[in-house]
Design a protein around this motif. Structure first.
Motif, PDB file in Angstrom:
ATOM      1  N   LEU A  95       0.823  -1.208   0.000  1.00  0.00           N
ATOM      2  CA  LEU A  95       0.000   0.000   0.000  1.00  0.00           C
ATOM      3  C   LEU A  95       0.854   1.253   0.000  1.00  0.00           C
ATOM      4  CD1 LEU A  95      -2.745   1.415   0.197  1.00  0.00           C
ATOM      5  CD2 LEU A  95      -2.618   1.174   2.682  1.00  0.00           C
ATOM      6  N   ARG A  96       1.953   1.243   0.769  1.00  0.00           N
ATOM      7  CA  ARG A  96       2.794   2.434   0.856  1.00  0.00           C
ATOM      8  C   ARG A  96       3.397   2.810  -0.497  1.00  0.00           C
ATOM      9  NH1 ARG A  96       6.225  -1.427   3.623  1.00  0.00           N
ATOM     10  NH2 ARG A  96       8.123  -1.873   2.434  1.00  0.00           N
ATOM     11  N   GLN A  97       3.476   1.819  -1.421  1.00  0.00           N
ATOM     12  CA  GLN A  97       4.044   2.088  -2.735  1.00  0.00           C
ATOM     13  C   GLN A  97       3.008   2.636  -3.714  1.00  0.00           C
ATOM     14  OE1 GLN A  97       5.431  -1.866  -3.233  1.00  0.00           O
ATOM     15  NE2 GLN A  97       7.057  -1.618  -1.716  1.00  0.00           N
ATOM     16  N   LEU A  98       1.731   2.490  -3.404  1.00  0.00           N
ATOM     17  CA  LEU A  98       0.670   3.033  -4.244  1.00  0.00           C
ATOM     18  C   LEU A  98       0.325   4.467  -3.874  1.00  0.00           C
ATOM     19  CD1 LEU A  98      -1.764  -0.028  -4.400  1.00  0.00           C
ATOM     20  CD2 LEU A  98      -0.246   0.793  -6.210  1.00  0.00           C
ATOM     21  N   ILE A  99       0.612   4.844  -2.639  1.00  0.00           N
ATOM     22  CA  ILE A  99       0.220   6.175  -2.169  1.00  0.00           C
ATOM     23  C   ILE A  99       0.883   7.306  -2.963  1.00  0.00           C
ATOM     24  CG2 ILE A  99       0.355   7.764  -0.211  1.00  0.00           C
ATOM     25  CD1 ILE A  99      -0.211   5.372   1.609  1.00  0.00           C
ATOM     26  N   PRO A 100       2.216   7.284  -3.213  1.00  0.00           N
ATOM     27  CA  PRO A 100       2.823   8.411  -3.946  1.00  0.00           C
ATOM     28  C   PRO A 100       2.241   8.630  -5.347  1.00  0.00           C
ATOM     29  CG  PRO A 100       4.509   7.166  -2.811  1.00  0.00           C
ATOM     30  CD  PRO A 100       3.261   6.361  -2.699  1.00  0.00           C
ATOM     31  N   PRO A 101       2.104   7.591  -6.203  1.00  0.00           N
ATOM     32  CA  PRO A 101       1.533   7.873  -7.522  1.00  0.00           C
ATOM     33  C   PRO A 101       0.077   8.330  -7.460  1.00  0.00           C
ATOM     34  CG  PRO A 101       1.884   5.511  -7.235  1.00  0.00           C
ATOM     35  CD  PRO A 101       2.579   6.196  -6.114  1.00  0.00           C
ATOM     36  N   LEU A 102      -0.718   7.765  -6.535  1.00  0.00           N
ATOM     37  CA  LEU A 102      -2.109   8.209  -6.391  1.00  0.00           C
ATOM     38  C   LEU A 102      -2.161   9.651  -5.914  1.00  0.00           C
ATOM     39  CD1 LEU A 102      -3.755   5.042  -4.777  1.00  0.00           C
ATOM     40  CD2 LEU A 102      -4.071   5.907  -7.110  1.00  0.00           C
ATOM     41  N   ASN A 103      -1.296   9.989  -4.969  1.00  0.00           N
ATOM     42  CA  ASN A 103      -1.239  11.364  -4.477  1.00  0.00           C
ATOM     43  C   ASN A 103      -0.868  12.337  -5.587  1.00  0.00           C
ATOM     44  OD1 ASN A 103      -0.802  13.576  -2.379  1.00  0.00           O
ATOM     45  ND2 ASN A 103       1.260  13.370  -3.204  1.00  0.00           N
ATOM     46  N   ALA A 104       0.124  11.962  -6.419  1.00  0.00           N
ATOM     47  CA  ALA A 104       0.561  12.843  -7.501  1.00  0.00           C
ATOM     48  C   ALA A 104      -0.563  13.066  -8.514  1.00  0.00           C
ATOM     49  CB  ALA A 104       1.783  12.249  -8.195  1.00  0.00           C
ATOM     50  N   LEU A 105      -1.258  12.004  -8.864  1.00  0.00           N
ATOM     51  CA  LEU A 105      -2.357  12.131  -9.833  1.00  0.00           C
ATOM     52  C   LEU A 105      -3.464  13.031  -9.279  1.00  0.00           C
ATOM     53  CD1 LEU A 105      -2.582   8.440 -11.105  1.00  0.00           C
ATOM     54  CD2 LEU A 105      -1.761  10.426 -12.393  1.00  0.00           C
ATOM     55  N   VAL A 106      -3.852  12.780  -8.032  1.00  0.00           N
ATOM     56  CA  VAL A 106      -4.915  13.582  -7.414  1.00  0.00           C
ATOM     57  C   VAL A 106      -4.472  15.036  -7.266  1.00  0.00           C
ATOM     58  CG1 VAL A 106      -6.218  13.935  -5.278  1.00  0.00           C
ATOM     59  CG2 VAL A 106      -5.992  11.634  -6.231  1.00  0.00           C
TER      60      VAL A 106
END
Length: 316
Positions: free
Chosen positions: A242-253
């Protein structure tokens, strides 16, 4: 001389200022076990090779090999294959081991039956910027919840910093993947776990780490981390955390919120929330005014560089 129980392998590149310090930290270990050392030197822009040759000349337990590919996993594999001890200690040329590191690791291997044990990464910066980077990467907001960064109780984990390996275990899964530029540690630990082996975090194990010296170097480092993590996930989809999905999701949002917020203002809440979170984390971690100024730049650099690398991935 009795047969060595421990082999320390050191991949070295552009490390003329730190390689000898790394070796001395091995020399100063408080253990009765015989230690052999192999240094794998990649093509460098400084006199790393000369430093390594001097160390080999002055120490009968040291072997030097050259790593023409320059890749860290290739250097590690070369060094491992040029040693014989049943326990392998990985040490980077820019890091140093605390004096009871090896003895504690051997006790932990025997007690837990793990294939790999590791401990805390201790960022040691010399400049104000490097010290601020150390504060950032040792925080959950900065680099996630990996125990080797944030600390915690002893126990099984998905990966560790550096590592002390049972030779037979890593040889059984094929050593390090030489196609990788980054994330070779996490990938090897994944294969070990997939084969029923245990990766163990032991907080008493401490090794230093030298943070990057400039914002540009930091951005490049985390861009590569993200890019090669994407590659590892492509090879081992179930390894994603999960910690590896947070940065790309944060950047997109974040960026979609800015662009679309031009047309519908309520969407600006998403980039605003990130900026507030960054401000709060910066305030909590700062020890000086310089820390505060640097962390306001360092946190977004880590997050967005990693995200950019992960979203782009590695071209096949």
């Amino acid at each position: 001389m009795k047969e060595p129980k421990v082999a320390v392998v050191i991949p070295a590149k552009n490390a003329e200022k730190t390689l000898e310090k790394a070796f001395i930290s091995v020399f100063n270990q408080k253990t009765d076990e015989q230690i052999e050392v192999c240094i794998a030197v990649a093509p460098s822009e400084d006199s790393t090779l000369d430093v390594a040759k001097k160390i080999e000349l002055n120490n009968e337990n040291v072997t030097l090999v050259e790593n023409p590919s320059g890749k860290t996993p290739a250097g590690l594999n070369l060094a491992i294959k040029n040693t014989q001890a049943p326990v392998i200690v990985r040490l980077d040329a820019h890091a140093e081991l605390e004096e009871k590191y090896i003895s504690t690791a051997l006790e932990t291997l025997e007690k837990t039956g793990a294939a790999n044990v590791g401990g805390r990464q201790n960022p040691v910066g010399t400049s104000p910027f490097e010290k601020a980077v150390g504060l950032a990467i040792s925080s959950r907001f900065g680099a996630g919840d990996a125990k080797f960064r944030t600390g915690g109780k002893a126990g099984e984990v998905d990966t560790v910093y550096l590592g002390v390996f049972d030779r037979s275990a890593i040889e059984s899964v094929g050593l390090f993947d030489e196609s990788l530029i980054r994330n070779q540690d996490a990938e090897l630990n994944w294969r070990l776990r997939e084969n029923g082996k245990k990766i163990w975090f032991q907080p008493e194990l401490v090794a230093s780490y030298k943070p990057r010296s400039t914002l540009r170097e930091l951005a490049k480092q985390y861009y590569e981390y993200g890019k090669w993590r994407r590659h590892v996930v492509g090879s081992h989809p179930r390894s994603i955390k999960l910690r590896q999905l947070i940065p790309p999701l944060n950047a997109l949002v974040f960026f979609l919120g800015i662009v679309l917020g031009i047309f519908w203002a309520p969407l600006l809440i998403f980039p605003a929330l990130y900026m507030v979170g960054t401000f709060c984390a910066t305030t909590a971690k700062s020890k000086t005014v310089k820390d505060f100024i640097y962390l306001l730049m360092i946190f977004p650099t880590i997050h967005f560089s990693w995200a950019a690398g992960f979203l782009k991935g590695v071209k096949n």
